[in-house]
Design a protein around this motif. Structure first.
Motif: not given
Length: 127
Positions: A25-41, A98-106
């Motif tokens: 569940d925490p992983a899904v939340r983190k992936l959803e935050v990443l999804r939102v950050a990627l859409m404007p790109l 490894f891509v990036s830590p989850c702490g900084d979604v941007k």
């Protein structure tokens, strides 16, 4: 002495893998935050989160280009890191992805953006 180090590293890997598998569940939340950050790109994202439907033990986020280059993409997952932290990883590459830590979604979205742009146009500078 080297054998003791190998055993300690092996134990830590098991602990991290157990945390990863329990943290759906925490992983899904983190992936959803990443999804939102990627859409404007300009990236399209599909969440593959249901364990029973996709028969994969961890949630996945498929990130891909739209249009002519829709075969360019990456599948991202979240894995546990030492110190109660989490990180984004390219699935299929294990801890080497490894891509990036989850702490900084941007920063994670920018790192994934650069990785995917490099796959689309391998010989260009994206700095």
């Amino acid at each position: 002495m080297a054998r003791g180090l190998v055993q300690a590293v092996g134990r830590w890997r098991l602990v991290l893998e157990a945390r990863t598998l329990r943290g759906h569940d925490p992983a899904v939340r983190k992936l959803e935050v990443l999804r939102v950050a990627l859409m404007p790109l300009g990236w399209r994202c599909v969440g593959l989160y249901d364990k029973r439907e996709f028969r994969f033990p961890v949630p996945l986020l498929w990130v891909y280009a739209s249009g002519a280059a829709d075969d360019i993409g990456a599948v991202v997952t979240v894995r546990a890191l030492p110190g109660e932290a989490w990180g984004y990883f390219e699935a299929g590459n294990g801890r080497a992805g490894f891509v990036s830590p989850c702490g900084d979604v941007k920063a994670a979205a920018e790192a994934l953006d650069l990785l995917l742009k490099d796959r689309m146009f391998p010989r260009r500078e994206w700095a």
